[in-house]
Design a protein around this motif. Structure first.
Motif, PDB file in Angstrom:
ATOM      1  N   GLU A 190     -37.588 -22.475  -2.706  1.00  0.00           N
ATOM      2  CA  GLU A 190     -36.999 -22.066  -1.451  1.00  0.00           C
ATOM      3  C   GLU A 190     -38.032 -21.294  -0.601  1.00  0.00           C
ATOM      4  O   GLU A 190     -38.019 -20.934   0.569  1.00  0.00           O
ATOM      5  N   THR A 191     -39.069 -20.383  -1.403  1.00  0.00           N
ATOM      6  CA  THR A 191     -39.506 -19.302  -1.068  1.00  0.00           C
ATOM      7  C   THR A 191     -41.206 -19.303  -1.049  1.00  0.00           C
ATOM      8  O   THR A 191     -41.927 -18.556  -0.730  1.00  0.00           O
ATOM      9  N   CYS A 192     -41.689 -20.570  -1.562  1.00  0.00           N
ATOM     10  CA  CYS A 192     -43.012 -20.673  -1.754  1.00  0.00           C
ATOM     11  C   CYS A 192     -43.461 -22.015  -1.166  1.00  0.00           C
ATOM     12  O   CYS A 192     -42.586 -23.215  -1.174  1.00  0.00           O
ATOM     13  N   ASP A 193     -44.870 -22.403  -1.279  1.00  0.00           N
ATOM     14  CA  ASP A 193     -45.353 -23.770  -0.921  1.00  0.00           C
ATOM     15  C   ASP A 193     -45.488 -24.629  -2.077  1.00  0.00           C
ATOM     16  O   ASP A 193     -45.937 -25.755  -1.961  1.00  0.00           O
ATOM     17  N   CYS A 194     -44.882 -24.246  -3.218  1.00  0.00           N
ATOM     18  CA  CYS A 194     -45.013 -24.911  -4.446  1.00  0.00           C
ATOM     19  C   CYS A 194     -44.237 -26.227  -4.367  1.00  0.00           C
ATOM     20  O   CYS A 194     -43.350 -26.511  -3.804  1.00  0.00           O
TER      21      CYS A 194
END
Length: 308
Positions: A239-243
């Motif tokens: 939810e909080t990174c581009d992974c």
């Protein structure tokens, strides 16, 4: 009236798939070869198909035989469980069943199993364990009763398996990820620009593969930011990174409802695998484990039908 195969004929069909030899299959069932040949002829009449064709290296199953074998397996398990339940009282059983699997298996393959077991055998304890070390040795030594895997290609002698529902794989990312914004299918090159949270599969760990490489071989050159044997602890990080994360579709559909993530459409489809419940033949006649196998098949099939 339509003819139906007998139990011994269903068992013969199972053994023919394993042995690819009529004499060997007959011996497994304590039948003479002529008797087994008679049963095979009857099966061919029932299914209106040759089922097995003689070849240089043994009997080769036809496409019709490949089509019906899993239904035959399910029927045999159900009949064995039906007979076995007469020998013990489920409501009074007190025992632990040990299952090796990845952490998302109970979550996606058979989410209804706890309710099913509790309603029928409240004294049973299910113990789920991480898949590590030699799984076959653990089952053979009775350290595990079963393990579940979608990537086992072949079974060692003495092991049996039951196919569960199909596993399709897809790509997950946060809802506002650059690859998800357009809603269009993205290319392999675009996907490989981003790091992955990768799920480890296989043993030993020093030479393990990742689920991404198994399900989407074209993405093998993408970078792994995290490699873990666990799915669920890292889902909130999406939810909080581009992974990106490769996960089974059934798991993904549930996760999407609970987190700010979405499926990214891809031009390359993921492989379809079939999780298998695997056990050793020495526990094949254990009435409780027979019942559990049948229950697992019922629950996984019912869940799939509800989805469809």
């Amino acid at each position: 009236m339509k003819e139906y195969p007998s139990f011994v004929e269903l068992r013969l069909l199972q053994e023919l798939f394993k042995e690819r030899n009529l004499t060997a299959a007959a011996a497994k069932l304590s039948l003479t070869t002529p008797t087994a040949s008679h049963y095979l002829t009857h099966l061919r009449n029932i299914f209106d198909d040759r089922l097995f064709i003689k070849a240089k290296n043994g009997l080769v199953p036809t496409s019709r035989a490949e089509e019906v074998v899993e239904k035959v397996n399910a029927a045999v398990f159900a009949l064995e469980a039906l007979i076995s339940q007469e020998t013990f009282c489920l409501s009074k059983v007190s025992r632990t069943i040990r299952i090796g699997c990845v952490d998302n298996a109970p979550y996606s393959i058979f989410p209804g199993i706890l309710h099913f077991i509790l309603a029928r055998a409240p004294g049973i304890q299910l113990k789920f364990e991480e898949l590590k070390g030699n799984k076959f040795e653990k089952v053979q030594r009775s350290e595990l009763d079963f393990f579940i895997s979608p990537i086992v290609k072949s079974l060692p002698p003495g092991f049996k398996s039951l196919n569960l529902s199909k596993n399709e794989y897809c790509l997950l990312a946060r809802t506002d990820h650059p690859l998800a914004r357009t809603g269009e299918a993205v290319s392999d090159a675009e996907i490989c620009r981003y790091p992955f949270i990768d799920i480890r599969v296989g043993e030993p760990q020093s030479s393990c593969r990742t689920l991404r490489e198994e399900a989407f071989p074209r993405w093998k050159n993408a970078r792994s930011l995290v490699i873990s044997p666990y799915f669920l602890p890292f889902v909130p990080s999406l939810e909080t990174c581009d992974c990106l994360l490769v996960a089974p579709r059934k798991t993904s559909e549930k996760l999407i409802l609970r987190y700010g993530i979405t499926e990214v459409k891809t031009r390359t489809p993921g492989k379809v695998q079939i999780p298998r419940l695997i056990w050793h033949e020495k526990t094949d006649k254990d009435p409780l484990l027979q019942w559990f196998r049948s229950s697992l098949l019922i629950v996984s099939t019912t869940d799939s039908m509800k989805k469809n």
